[in-house]
Design an enzyme around this catalytic site. Structure first.
Site, PDB file in Angstrom:
ATOM      1  N   THR A 134       4.092 -11.725 -24.018  1.00 38.12           N
ATOM      2  CA  THR A 134       4.370 -10.745 -24.795  1.00 38.12           C
ATOM      3  C   THR A 134       5.771 -10.644 -25.175  1.00 38.12           C
ATOM      4  OG1 THR A 134       5.214  -7.727 -24.150  1.00 38.12           O
ATOM      5  CG2 THR A 134       4.107  -9.868 -22.172  1.00 38.12           C
ATOM      6  N   ASP A 135       6.229  -9.121 -25.864  1.00 41.68           N
ATOM      7  CA  ASP A 135       7.514  -9.664 -25.951  1.00 41.68           C
ATOM      8  C   ASP A 135       8.361  -9.093 -24.633  1.00 41.68           C
ATOM      9  OD1 ASP A 135       7.144  -7.181 -26.139  1.00 41.68           O
ATOM     10  OD2 ASP A 135       8.019  -6.348 -28.610  1.00 41.68           O
ATOM     11  N   GLU A 136       7.515  -8.238 -23.954  1.00 42.22           N
ATOM     12  CA  GLU A 136       8.522  -7.747 -23.680  1.00 42.22           C
ATOM     13  C   GLU A 136       9.011  -8.777 -22.302  1.00 42.22           C
ATOM     14  OE1 GLU A 136       7.002  -5.033 -20.604  1.00 42.22           O
ATOM     15  OE2 GLU A 136       5.391  -3.923 -22.938  1.00 42.22           O
ATOM     16  N   TYR A 183       5.284  -5.624 -14.613  1.00 47.65           N
ATOM     17  CA  TYR A 183       4.962  -5.927 -15.575  1.00 47.65           C
ATOM     18  C   TYR A 183       5.090  -7.699 -16.370  1.00 47.65           C
ATOM     19  CZ  TYR A 183       1.980  -7.071 -20.072  1.00 47.65           C
ATOM     20  OH  TYR A 183       1.884  -7.853 -21.799  1.00 47.65           O
ATOM     21  N   LYS A 185       4.321 -11.155 -16.332  1.00 49.24           N
ATOM     22  CA  LYS A 185       4.318 -12.450 -18.099  1.00 49.24           C
ATOM     23  C   LYS A 185       5.545 -13.671 -17.774  1.00 49.24           C
ATOM     24  CE  LYS A 185       1.360 -11.864 -20.032  1.00 49.24           C
ATOM     25  NZ  LYS A 185      -0.147 -11.703 -20.607  1.00 49.24           N
TER      26      LYS A 185
HETATM   27  P1  NAD Z   1      -6.341  -5.484 -21.644  1.00 48.49           P
HETATM   28  O1  NAD Z   1      -5.858  -4.623 -20.110  1.00 48.49           O
HETATM   29  O2  NAD Z   1      -7.194  -4.312 -23.069  1.00 48.49           O
HETATM   30  O3  NAD Z   1      -7.208  -5.762 -21.506  1.00 48.49           O
HETATM   31  C1  NAD Z   1      -6.914  -6.594 -20.325  1.00 48.49           C
HETATM   32  C2  NAD Z   1      -8.745  -7.258 -20.338  1.00 48.49           C
HETATM   33  O4  NAD Z   1      -8.159  -8.806 -19.321  1.00 48.49           O
HETATM   34  C3  NAD Z   1      -9.749  -7.146 -19.750  1.00 48.49           C
HETATM   35  O5  NAD Z   1     -10.487  -6.914 -20.395  1.00 48.49           O
HETATM   36  C4  NAD Z   1     -10.194  -7.027 -18.255  1.00 48.49           C
HETATM   37  O6  NAD Z   1     -11.209  -6.766 -17.749  1.00 48.49           O
HETATM   38  C5  NAD Z   1      -9.532  -8.740 -18.360  1.00 48.49           C
HETATM   39  N1  NAD Z   1      -9.236  -9.067 -16.631  1.00 48.49           N
HETATM   40  C6  NAD Z   1      -8.065  -8.710 -15.992  1.00 48.49           C
HETATM   41  N2  NAD Z   1      -7.912  -9.245 -15.073  1.00 48.49           N
HETATM   42  C7  NAD Z   1      -8.884 -10.123 -14.837  1.00 48.49           C
HETATM   43  C8  NAD Z   1      -8.914 -11.748 -14.501  1.00 48.49           C
HETATM   44  N3  NAD Z   1      -8.640 -11.021 -12.903  1.00 48.49           N
HETATM   45  N4  NAD Z   1     -10.301 -12.373 -14.976  1.00 48.49           N
HETATM   46  C9  NAD Z   1     -10.993 -12.035 -15.606  1.00 48.49           C
HETATM   47  N5  NAD Z   1     -10.305 -11.043 -16.751  1.00 48.49           N
HETATM   48  C10 NAD Z   1      -9.434  -9.840 -16.515  1.00 48.49           C
HETATM   49  O7  NAD Z   1      -4.891  -5.851 -21.888  1.00 48.49           O
HETATM   50  P2  NAD Z   1      -4.967  -5.959 -24.018  1.00 48.49           P
HETATM   51  O8  NAD Z   1      -3.991  -5.025 -24.451  1.00 48.49           O
HETATM   52  O9  NAD Z   1      -5.765  -6.588 -24.918  1.00 48.49           O
HETATM   53  O10 NAD Z   1      -3.345  -7.204 -23.651  1.00 48.49           O
HETATM   54  C11 NAD Z   1      -3.863  -8.883 -23.688  1.00 48.49           C
HETATM   55  C12 NAD Z   1      -3.093 -10.082 -23.424  1.00 48.49           C
HETATM   56  O11 NAD Z   1      -2.203  -9.532 -24.262  1.00 48.49           O
HETATM   57  C13 NAD Z   1      -2.372  -9.383 -22.377  1.00 48.49           C
HETATM   58  O12 NAD Z   1      -1.506 -11.225 -21.790  1.00 48.49           O
HETATM   59  C14 NAD Z   1      -1.348  -8.810 -21.989  1.00 48.49           C
HETATM   60  O13 NAD Z   1      -0.322  -8.948 -21.473  1.00 48.49           O
HETATM   61  C15 NAD Z   1      -0.849  -9.442 -24.200  1.00 48.49           C
HETATM   62  N6  NAD Z   1      -0.495  -8.243 -24.747  1.00 48.49           N
HETATM   63  C16 NAD Z   1      -0.811  -7.254 -25.071  1.00 48.49           C
HETATM   64  C17 NAD Z   1      -0.426  -6.552 -25.808  1.00 48.49           C
HETATM   65  C18 NAD Z   1      -0.312  -5.456 -26.261  1.00 48.49           C
HETATM   66  O14 NAD Z   1       0.247  -4.648 -27.481  1.00 48.49           O
HETATM   67  N7  NAD Z   1      -1.757  -5.335 -25.831  1.00 48.49           N
HETATM   68  C19 NAD Z   1       0.811  -7.031 -27.170  1.00 48.49           C
HETATM   69  C20 NAD Z   1       1.664  -7.875 -26.607  1.00 48.49           C
HETATM   70  C21 NAD Z   1       0.551  -9.160 -25.120  1.00 48.49           C
HETATM   71  O1  DAU Z   2       5.838  -4.852 -26.271  1.00 46.98           O
HETATM   72  C1  DAU Z   2       4.210  -5.608 -25.878  1.00 46.98           C
HETATM   73  C2  DAU Z   2       3.559  -4.694 -25.289  1.00 46.98           C
HETATM   74  O2  DAU Z   2       3.433  -3.453 -25.493  1.00 46.98           O
HETATM   75  C3  DAU Z   2       2.559  -5.322 -24.301  1.00 46.98           C
HETATM   76  O3  DAU Z   2       2.784  -6.401 -23.543  1.00 46.98           O
HETATM   77  C4  DAU Z   2       1.836  -4.512 -23.125  1.00 46.98           C
HETATM   78  O4  DAU Z   2       0.491  -4.812 -22.021  1.00 46.98           O
HETATM   79  C5  DAU Z   2       1.553  -3.486 -23.581  1.00 46.98           C
HETATM   80  O5  DAU Z   2       0.553  -2.145 -22.877  1.00 46.98           O
HETATM   81  C6  DAU Z   2       2.888  -3.023 -24.150  1.00 46.98           C
HETATM   82  O6  DAU Z   2       4.033  -2.197 -23.571  1.00 46.98           O
HETATM   83  P1  DAU Z   2       4.429  -0.546 -23.951  1.00 46.98           P
HETATM   84  O7  DAU Z   2       4.734  -0.434 -22.142  1.00 46.98           O
HETATM   85  O8  DAU Z   2       5.333  -0.657 -24.638  1.00 46.98           O
HETATM   86  O9  DAU Z   2       3.183   0.536 -23.849  1.00 46.98           O
HETATM   87  P2  DAU Z   2       2.597   1.885 -23.831  1.00 46.98           P
HETATM   88  O10 DAU Z   2       1.324   2.211 -24.922  1.00 46.98           O
HETATM   89  O11 DAU Z   2       2.484   1.546 -22.715  1.00 46.98           O
HETATM   90  O12 DAU Z   2       4.453   2.721 -24.919  1.00 46.98           O
HETATM   91  C7  DAU Z   2       4.257   2.471 -25.365  1.00 46.98           C
HETATM   92  C8  DAU Z   2       5.512   3.527 -25.915  1.00 46.98           C
HETATM   93  O13 DAU Z   2       5.437   4.838 -25.780  1.00 46.98           O
HETATM   94  C9  DAU Z   2       6.953   3.109 -24.479  1.00 46.98           C
HETATM   95  O14 DAU Z   2       8.338   3.046 -25.155  1.00 46.98           O
HETATM   96  C10 DAU Z   2       6.166   4.361 -23.194  1.00 46.98           C
HETATM   97  C11 DAU Z   2       6.077   5.203 -24.294  1.00 46.98           C
HETATM   98  N1  DAU Z   2       4.813   6.212 -23.577  1.00 46.98           N
HETATM   99  C12 DAU Z   2       3.472   5.792 -23.783  1.00 46.98           C
HETATM  100  C13 DAU Z   2       2.535   6.238 -22.370  1.00 46.98           C
HETATM  101  C14 DAU Z   2       1.607   5.789 -22.092  1.00 46.98           C
HETATM  102  C15 DAU Z   2       5.225   7.717 -23.265  1.00 46.98           C
HETATM  103  O15 DAU Z   2       5.807   8.130 -24.357  1.00 46.98           O
HETATM  104  N2  DAU Z   2       3.934   8.146 -23.433  1.00 46.98           N
HETATM  105  C16 DAU Z   2       3.194   7.824 -22.517  1.00 46.98           C
HETATM  106  O16 DAU Z   2       2.041   8.722 -22.221  1.00 46.98           O
END
Ligand code: NAD
Ligand code: DAU
Length: 339
Positions: free
Chosen positions: A125-127, A153, A157
């Site tokens: 992730t970019d985080e 988190y 990562k």
């Molecule tokens: P998500 O939370 O929607 O899904 C995670 C999945 O992993 C779920 O199906 C869960 O059951 C499974 N899981 C969790 N722990 C596990 C374990 N111990 N063994 C097997 N399976 C397990 O997550 P997402 O948003 O789809 O993110 C997927 C990946 O992409 C993550 O690694 C996250 O860090 C990365 N990522 C997410 C975003 C975003 O915006 N959502 C952006 C950049 C990177």
């Molecule tokens: O940048 C990549 C990341 O993006 C991934 O690595 C993470 O897995 C993914 O969850 C996401 O992280 P963020 O923290 O950016 O996403 P989130 O949707 O939780 O929040 C987006 C922004 O919105 C953040 O600035 C917090 C704010 N927010 C979030 C929630 C849930 C609110 O203001 N209110 C809310 O209720």
């Protein structure tokens, strides 16, 4: 060839499985997921009966189960999406993030070494880069930006990324890493900003915006992320990190207002609540490397992607209503009741 996709019952992993089955029907996809609160088997219902798809319920930290699966499937590629992914949950309870995101990664890479797997891809992730200031719009995250994490988190990562690079250098494991910005699209778990705001709007509930809503995220339609990972695992250079993002920065408050407008709901639903601890201000990816090396460019404009996404949540109420009616209610109470 066989690809093991971990975390494929979650948001991005499931979209990646759909992408693979559509664009590479000759390949076999094995999904390994232990179905945490974020994993949903109904998401995979449409592909469950495909002859070239298999679902296995297992924990990536379970060495025996992982080794057994590698033994049975003899995969060529592993793509690791499995993770605890929600920043707010990591602030409440960091332990499980360290276990899954770091130790789980180690278990998968040990299996890759043992079975001589051709490619281990880590979905990062970019985080891991921390955040950028709002008053320096000229700054972007490149692959050379130092790791500088804010939340448990992102620290978990980043730790996993360091471990992946160490396995490459020390053991010669053929790895790649991708670091993507915020995704949005179908099957996004309703605890995250965009689906939470859509669901709350549709239920006429308050829209909890953290702080002043000024934080900036760089949004990418999930299919564009899947396409980028597909290119990296097939054509990317081993040992390399690739940033993925589409230069689509938006303030949280503007996203929430846009969702209100699209659903014809009043902005008076917006409620400013206590800020997230350690809240990152701005994320912004420089995707020059993946563009130059692999020709990747995002295809979905935000205006179209958000329209499609909102329509998906309107058309698939059963999917998210089922989620928010269960254990999620306790989570919501705990996080938002007295905020
Ligand atoms: P998500 O939370 O929607 O899904 C995670 C999945 O992993 C779920 O199906 C869960 O059951 C499974 N899981 C969790 N722990 C596990 C374990 N111990 N063994 C097997 N399976 C397990 O997550 P997402 O948003 O789809 O993110 C997927 C990946 O992409 C993550 O690694 C996250 O860090 C990365 N990522 C997410 C975003 C975003 O915006 N959502 C952006 C950049 C990177
Ligand atoms: O940048 C990549 C990341 O993006 C991934 O690595 C993470 O897995 C993914 O969850 C996401 O992280 P963020 O923290 O950016 O996403 P989130 O949707 O939780 O929040 C987006 C922004 O919105 C953040 O600035 C917090 C704010 N927010 C979030 C929630 C849930 C609110 O203001 N209110 C809310 O209720």
């Amino acid at each position: 060839m066989t690809i093991i996709v971990t975390g494929g019952a979650g948001f991005i992993g499931s979209n990646f499985i759909f992408y693979q089955l559509k664009h590479h029907p000759e390949d076999r996809i094995v999904c390994l997921d232990n179905l945490t609160y974020a994993g949903n088997l109904s998401t995979l219902a449409s592909v469950m009966d495909r002859p070239n798809f298999r679902f296995v319920k297992a924990d990536i930290c379970d060495r025996e189960a992982v080794n057994r699966l590698f033994d049975e499937e003899k995969p060529e590629i592993i793509v690791n999406f499995a993770a605890e992914s929600h920043v707010d949950r990591s602030i409440e309870d960091p332990g499980v993030f360290l276990r899954t995101n770091i130790l789980g990664t180690q278990v998968l890479m040990d299996a890759c070494r043992k079975y001589g797997i051709g490619r281990y891809h880590q979905v990062s992730t970019d985080e891991v880069y921390g955040d950028l200031p709002l008053d320096r719009p000229d700054l972007f995250f490149t692959e050379e930006t130092p790791i500088h994490t804010s939340s448990p988190y992102s620290a978990s990562k980043a730790s996993a990324d360091l471990l992946v690079l160490a396995y490459h250098r020390t053991f010669g494991l053929p790895v790649t890493i991708s670091r993507c910005s915020n995704n949005y699209g179908p099957y996004h778990f309703p605890e995250k900003l965009i689906p939470l705001m859509i669901a709350n709007c549709l239920n006429d509930k308050p829209l909890p915006v953290y702080g002043k809503g000024e934080n900036v995220r760089d949004w990418l339609y999930v299919e564009d992320h899947c396409k980028a990972i597909d290119l990296i695992i097939r054509k990317g250079r081993v040992g390399e990190v690739y940033n993925i993002g589409g230069h689509n920065e938006m303030k949280n408050i503007d996203i929430v207002k846009l969702i209100c407008k699209a659903l014809d709901k009043p902005e008076s639903l917006i409620t400013y609540v206590t800020d997230r601890k350690g809240h990152d201000m701005r994320y912004a990816i420089d995707p020059t490397k993946i563009h130059n090396e692999l020709g990747w460019l995002p295809e979905t404009k935000f205006a179209d992607g958000i329209k499609k996404t909102i329509q998906w949540y309107l058309d698939n109420r059963d999917w998210w209503e089922e989620i928010i009616s269960g254990e999620y209610q306790n989570y919501y109470e705990k996080m938002y009741a007295n905020r």
